[in-house]
Design an enzyme around this catalytic site. Sequence first.
Site, PDB file in Angstrom:
ATOM      1  N   GLN A 169       0.890  -1.162   0.000  1.00 28.34           N
ATOM      2  CA  GLN A 169       0.000   0.000   0.000  1.00 28.34           C
ATOM      3  C   GLN A 169       0.926   1.210   0.000  1.00 28.34           C
ATOM      4  OE1 GLN A 169      -3.142   0.795  -0.423  1.00 28.34           O
ATOM      5  NE2 GLN A 169      -2.633   2.944  -0.080  1.00 28.34           N
ATOM      6  N   GLN A 171       0.198   4.488  -1.156  1.00 28.62           N
ATOM      7  CA  GLN A 171      -0.375   5.822  -0.910  1.00 28.62           C
ATOM      8  C   GLN A 171      -0.504   6.063   0.589  1.00 28.62           C
ATOM      9  OE1 GLN A 171      -4.513   6.550  -1.910  1.00 28.62           O
ATOM     10  NE2 GLN A 171      -4.021   8.508  -2.848  1.00 28.62           N
ATOM     11  N   GLY A 299     -11.150   0.317   1.551  1.00 29.80           N
ATOM     12  CA  GLY A 299     -12.132  -0.270   0.651  1.00 29.80           C
ATOM     13  C   GLY A 299     -11.441  -0.715  -0.626  1.00 29.80           C
ATOM     14  N   GLY A 300     -10.685   0.197  -1.183  1.00 31.00           N
ATOM     15  CA  GLY A 300      -9.977  -0.128  -2.411  1.00 31.00           C
ATOM     16  C   GLY A 300      -8.783   0.782  -2.587  1.00 31.00           C
ATOM     17  N   GLU A 327     -12.871   3.104  -7.792  1.00 35.42           N
ATOM     18  CA  GLU A 327     -11.474   2.776  -8.139  1.00 35.42           C
ATOM     19  C   GLU A 327     -11.262   2.865  -9.645  1.00 35.42           C
ATOM     20  OE1 GLU A 327      -9.771   2.990  -5.642  1.00 35.42           O
ATOM     21  OE2 GLU A 327     -11.271   2.522  -4.139  1.00 35.42           O
ATOM     22  N   HIS A 330     -10.792   6.380 -10.897  1.00 33.51           N
ATOM     23  CA  HIS A 330      -9.439   6.899 -10.681  1.00 33.51           C
ATOM     24  C   HIS A 330      -8.519   6.684 -11.887  1.00 33.51           C
ATOM     25  CE1 HIS A 330      -9.077   8.574  -6.714  1.00 33.51           C
ATOM     26  NE2 HIS A 330      -9.566   7.517  -6.099  1.00 33.51           N
ATOM     27  N   GLU A 349      -9.651  12.947  -5.338  1.00 36.28           N
ATOM     28  CA  GLU A 349     -10.775  12.249  -4.722  1.00 36.28           C
ATOM     29  C   GLU A 349     -12.127  12.902  -4.985  1.00 36.28           C
ATOM     30  OE1 GLU A 349     -10.515   9.382  -3.881  1.00 36.28           O
ATOM     31  OE2 GLU A 349      -8.418   9.065  -3.367  1.00 36.28           O
ATOM     32  N   TYR A 412     -12.940  14.047  -0.326  1.00 41.58           N
ATOM     33  CA  TYR A 412     -13.754  13.091  -1.081  1.00 41.58           C
ATOM     34  C   TYR A 412     -15.155  13.665  -1.342  1.00 41.58           C
ATOM     35  CZ  TYR A 412     -10.468   9.220  -0.234  1.00 41.58           C
ATOM     36  OH  TYR A 412      -9.376   8.411  -0.216  1.00 41.58           O
ATOM     37  N   ARG A 588     -10.568  -3.636   7.743  1.00 43.26           N
ATOM     38  CA  ARG A 588     -10.921  -2.424   6.985  1.00 43.26           C
ATOM     39  C   ARG A 588     -11.223  -1.313   7.980  1.00 43.26           C
ATOM     40  NH1 ARG A 588     -15.944  -1.869   2.687  1.00 43.26           N
ATOM     41  NH2 ARG A 588     -15.521   0.289   2.062  1.00 43.26           N
ATOM     42  N   LYS A 590     -12.515   1.558   7.907  1.00 46.25           N
ATOM     43  CA  LYS A 590     -13.842   2.185   7.920  1.00 46.25           C
ATOM     44  C   LYS A 590     -14.741   1.495   8.947  1.00 46.25           C
ATOM     45  CE  LYS A 590     -17.902   2.641   4.993  1.00 46.25           C
ATOM     46  NZ  LYS A 590     -18.490   2.405   3.667  1.00 46.25           N
TER      47      LYS A 590
END
Length: 641
Positions: A169, A171, A299-300, A327, A330, A349, A412, A588, A590
């Site tokens: 990951q 980012q 999430g993605g 996604e 993007h 975003e 976002y 996750r 969230k």
Amino acid sequence: MANASRALFLLVLCIGLSGCQDSGPPPALTAPPEFQVETGTDPHSFAEYEKVRITHLRLDLDADLAARTLTGYAVLELERPEPGFQRLVLDTRDLDIRDINAIQPDGQYLPVSWRFGADQGHLGRPLVIALPAGIEQVRIDYATSPDAFGLQWLDAQQTSSGKPFMFSQSQPHYARTWVPLQDTPAVRYTFDATVRVPSDLMAVMGADGNAFERNETGEYQFTMPQPIPSYLMAIAIGDLEFAEAGPRTGVYAEPDWVERAAAEFGVLEQMLEIGENLYGPYRWGRYDLLVMPPSFPFGGMENPRLSYITPTIIAGDGSLLALVAHELAHSWSGNLVTNAAWRDLWLNEGFTVYFEARIMEALYGAEIRNQLAKLSWDALQDTLATIEQGDRQLVRDLSGQDPEQAFTLVPYVMGGFFMDWLEHRVGREAFDQFLRDYFDHFAFQSLDSEEFRAYLEQQLVAEHPEKLDMAEIDEWLYQPGLPDSAVAIEPKSDAFERVDAARLAWQSGEKRPDALPTETWSVHQWRHFLSGLEGAVDAQGMATLDSAFELSQQQNYEILFLWLMRSIETRYEPGIERLEPFLIEVGRNKFTRPLYAALAETDWGRDWAIEIYQRARPGYHPLTRQASEAALGIDANSGVP
Ligand SMILES: [Zn+2]
């Protein structure tokens, strides 16, 4: 583009001084004497990319799943806008640098001197390499740390296949934990890579060349012919299988998941076509999804050509596909046109949330889009009410802060509503044309909010002076919260009003739950129903709902999550019984962060939550650990209250 208010991290290099943390071999070339390295135009990178810049990366890595390391080398091909500038500064964090050589035009290696600067926490350590005149390639031999923040290694017991799994990951600024490079979204480069893994596993990358089947040698080759920023560097290794979704689309997953995933994501090719009809050609060749283990913290992640997706959206009925639309979107907003620094994250975003909504509208109709918009609007109101004043604006000064701080609903959702508002003012046709031109104009470039603002002024405001003015636009960009003009685009949903009426009818005793018109409810209506019960239901009411709808047995993660939140608030036992397995399986953020935070607020649940966390921790990504520990108020190192 430089932001005058940015604090500079001054860093005196130890060349020529005592107290070096690390040093390379005896230098064949002398590095410049004492000099300073500051974070540059991007406050989260030490790269001096105006002077020397990576244009291509060649990676060669061996993966050791037992040792949890990647070992090999990176060759950086450079462009030198200032040919006389004699150093190359790279971002690194926890990398074990073993050797650095300049590659001369005749291919001969020339050892060069190099030094690490001081450790700057989440920014890592600048790696300063002497760069002789005429050199345009540098090879760095290195290994990653088993604790590399941007890599998660899962052992055999933590996966459904019973084989180890690893994923990256990158980012916002974790690429530097597995590749030494200029780790700023302002720099784009192409790459190719060779990755060797045990022959019972497969390596994939966010690149061209992903194999559809495992091969006997365990060696995989990749290329990325389009220039990308470092945060989109992505690698994963596991017991992966591939299933086709359409001519250009498909799914990689562990064997247990692959059929279910391919069925759930069968709409992928159609989404891609909708995207192309809206904003121009898809420029990346294939678009595949990699289904991650449930511990994936997001999430993605929009890794180009191969987006990473949490399995928690596989609901069996395609009801949570907005995330896949996100996604995919993007591939234009973000991957094609990129924020130059994390202060401009909304450019990635906000555009993507808008684009996602357009894909959802084209696929499922305006009503579903509207329900999703209403959920987002309500969530944004909650966020705006709880975060600091200075964090409520789209363009946000992040100097001196961890760029993770940028990832709130503001860039976002508020960014998405800004796009809605622009569309509302000038009309859909004009706005779509503007966006298509924007993606073409800035394709494969990184830009900041001020460049976007200037383009908007020239292209859209100048065309529609009676409908838009810059003062209103600046309010959206630079003032905290939603401006008054946002009232025109507040989503209204009749479907949610019917849900509110049903909830009232039940709570007033007028109707029993099984008499409510729930058969036609969408997942989003259920989410609205359960959100509306916050602070308005007790354990008895929960039991009544549970016996009517079996919510404690729910398989849809979005619905289950809200049910678990209400279960904690009401101390409803059958719901609470599902918490421990849920928190151990799913990483996750969230879901995990609010659940831990809610448990920590109770007088009965905090100690228990800490026990669950300790058991779950080995399977969590470092980001989930960090967020969970903050939610529980426990010490990051010891895990002790
Ligand atoms: Zn996104």
